[in-house]
Write a protein that holds these residues in place. Structure first.
Motif, mmCIF file in Angstrom:
data_model
loop_
_atom_site.group_PDB
_atom_site.id
_atom_site.type_symbol
_atom_site.label_atom_id
_atom_site.label_comp_id
_atom_site.label_asym_id
_atom_site.label_seq_id
_atom_site.Cartn_x
_atom_site.Cartn_y
_atom_site.Cartn_z
ATOM 1 N N THR A 1 0.827 -1.207 0.000
ATOM 2 C CA THR A 1 0.000 0.000 0.000
ATOM 3 C C THR A 1 0.860 1.256 0.000
ATOM 4 O O THR A 1 0.581 2.220 -0.727
ATOM 5 N N GLY A 2 1.915 1.259 0.807
ATOM 6 C CA GLY A 2 2.805 2.413 0.855
ATOM 7 C C GLY A 2 3.455 2.697 -0.486
ATOM 8 O O GLY A 2 3.587 3.858 -0.899
ATOM 9 N N LEU A 3 3.850 1.639 -1.186
ATOM 10 C CA LEU A 3 4.439 1.820 -2.513
ATOM 11 C C LEU A 3 3.398 2.328 -3.507
ATOM 12 O O LEU A 3 3.658 3.240 -4.295
ATOM 13 N N ALA A 4 2.200 1.740 -3.461
ATOM 14 C CA ALA A 4 1.155 2.110 -4.418
ATOM 15 C C ALA A 4 0.680 3.545 -4.231
ATOM 16 O O ALA A 4 0.229 4.185 -5.189
ATOM 17 N N ASP A 5 0.774 4.059 -2.994
ATOM 18 C CA ASP A 5 0.279 5.403 -2.698
ATOM 19 C C ASP A 5 1.262 6.513 -3.066
ATOM 20 O O ASP A 5 0.945 7.698 -2.922
ATOM 21 N N LEU B 1 -3.898 -3.628 -8.337
ATOM 22 C CA LEU B 1 -2.597 -3.365 -8.950
ATOM 23 C C LEU B 1 -2.753 -2.977 -10.422
ATOM 24 O O LEU B 1 -2.059 -2.088 -10.922
ATOM 25 N N LEU B 2 -3.674 -3.641 -11.109
ATOM 26 C CA LEU B 2 -3.894 -3.344 -12.522
ATOM 27 C C LEU B 2 -4.631 -2.021 -12.724
ATOM 28 O O LEU B 2 -4.319 -1.249 -13.631
ATOM 29 N N LEU C 1 1.170 -6.893 3.058
ATOM 30 C CA LEU C 1 2.095 -7.508 2.108
ATOM 31 C C LEU C 1 3.373 -6.682 2.127
ATOM 32 O O LEU C 1 3.417 -5.564 1.616
ATOM 33 N N LEU C 2 4.408 -7.218 2.752
ATOM 34 C CA LEU C 2 5.652 -6.480 2.960
ATOM 35 C C LEU C 2 6.648 -6.795 1.852
ATOM 36 O O LEU C 2 6.743 -7.938 1.394
ATOM 37 N N ILE C 3 7.396 -5.771 1.445
ATOM 38 C CA ILE C 3 8.314 -5.897 0.311
ATOM 39 C C ILE C 3 9.652 -5.264 0.680
ATOM 40 O O ILE C 3 9.692 -4.170 1.255
ATOM 41 N N ASP C 4 10.746 -5.955 0.361
ATOM 42 C CA ASP C 4 12.057 -5.365 0.617
ATOM 43 C C ASP C 4 12.579 -4.666 -0.634
ATOM 44 O O ASP C 4 11.919 -4.645 -1.680
ATOM 45 N N PRO D 1 5.284 -6.642 -15.492
ATOM 46 C CA PRO D 1 6.245 -7.581 -14.883
ATOM 47 C C PRO D 1 6.287 -7.479 -13.357
ATOM 48 O O PRO D 1 6.416 -8.504 -12.672
ATOM 49 N N GLN D 2 6.184 -6.265 -12.811
ATOM 50 C CA GLN D 2 6.153 -6.111 -11.354
ATOM 51 C C GLN D 2 4.919 -6.791 -10.765
ATOM 52 O O GLN D 2 5.007 -7.492 -9.751
ATOM 53 N N ILE D 3 3.774 -6.568 -11.387
ATOM 54 C CA ILE D 3 2.530 -7.172 -10.896
ATOM 55 C C ILE D 3 2.626 -8.692 -10.932
ATOM 56 O O ILE D 3 2.241 -9.382 -9.981
ATOM 57 N N LYS D 4 3.156 -9.227 -12.017
ATOM 58 C CA LYS D 4 3.331 -10.680 -12.115
ATOM 59 C C LYS D 4 4.237 -11.197 -11.004
ATOM 60 O O LYS D 4 3.963 -12.234 -10.385
ATOM 61 N N CYS D 5 5.320 -10.469 -10.748
ATOM 62 C CA CYS D 5 6.280 -10.876 -9.716
ATOM 63 C C CYS D 5 5.636 -10.880 -8.337
ATOM 64 O O CYS D 5 5.761 -11.849 -7.580
#
Length: 248
Positions: free
Chosen positions: A104-108, A212-213, A148-151, A117-121
């Protein structure tokens, strides 16, 4: 100023950043493990309204996390307590591996749109981690972007198992339907069912995929009735278009 936390009588951690997140549900801090220098996250276990000892929800979360070991599921490292003599006096914390971001933080972020490709990953990792949970008979029951945490390398991990429950395929007992954040809650829970399984998590995954889409949540209702009506209108609209196409 750093404050030491203790585990079994020995210094384990020093808090180096306060309130990475500070929400209604939990407080999370950043800390450094003194022996190794590793950065970790501390989730405070809420004891405010507990009159009968350690909260059952925290016991359930710890038990579930202790049996899950997967690259796409957040790792619970330790349980620590804070000693007397500092602002964290008497606190109990779950120690997790540290992740740099949440979805959410990234999307905002202004102007942020994820590439295909990012969405698929991200979706592959989410589905892989969730499949592992379901195979091990665990329902997450709160799939949403902030969990959903991402590094910084793009690795995604399922986190926050505070609403998770173990289940068995031959168990027909009732479960609460007051789970899953409203925008990601499936129709059967909105309609009051108390018997459900992994499908409720999969609905939430579908909402994440569409978000995401599309670039924004697809069912942003303000209440349960609003979400139900929005789902109905969208589904009826889709069916109507299909029928109209066939008729013409």
């Amino acid at each position: 100023m750093e404050h030491d936390l203790m585990l079994c009588g020995r210094i384990l951690l020093s808090v180096i950043e306060l309130e990475v997140t500070d929400g209604i549900e939990c407080q999370v801090y950043m800390a450094r493990e003194i022996k190794t220098g590793e950065i970790v996250a501390l989730k405070k276990i809420r004891m405010d309204n507990e009159r009968e000892g350690f909260p059952i929800t925290a016991i359930r979360e710890i038990k579930i996390l202790k049996k899950l070991h997967h690259e796409n599921v957040i790792k619970l490292k330790e349980i620590v307590t804070s000693p007397d003599g500092n602002k964290y006096k008497g606190g109990i914390y779950m120690v997790f591996e540290y992740m740099d971001h949440d979805l959410t933080g990234l999307a905002d972020r202004p102007g942020m749109r994820f590439s295909v490709p990012q969405i698929k990953c991200y979706m592959r990792q989410l589905l892989t981690g969730l499949h592992y949970c379901h195979v091990n008979q665990v329902l997450h029951r709160d799939i949403k972007g902030s969990n959903l945490l991402i590094d910084n390398e793009g690795n995604l991990k399922l986190a926050d198992f505070g609403l998770a429950r173990s289940f068995s395929n031959d168990h027909n007992g009732n479960l609460t339907n007051r789970v899953i954040t409203l925008w990601y809650r499936p129709p059967e829970l909105l309609l009051g069912t108390t018997r459900y399984g992994p499908a409720v998590d999969m609905w939430s995954v579908g909402c994440i995929f569409a978000e995401l889409l599309h670039g924004k949540p697809i069912f942003p209702g303000k209440d349960e009735v609003g979400c139900s009506l929005l789902m109905s209108f969208l589904l009826v609209g889709i069916v109507g278009e299909i029928l109209l196409t066939k008729c013409t």
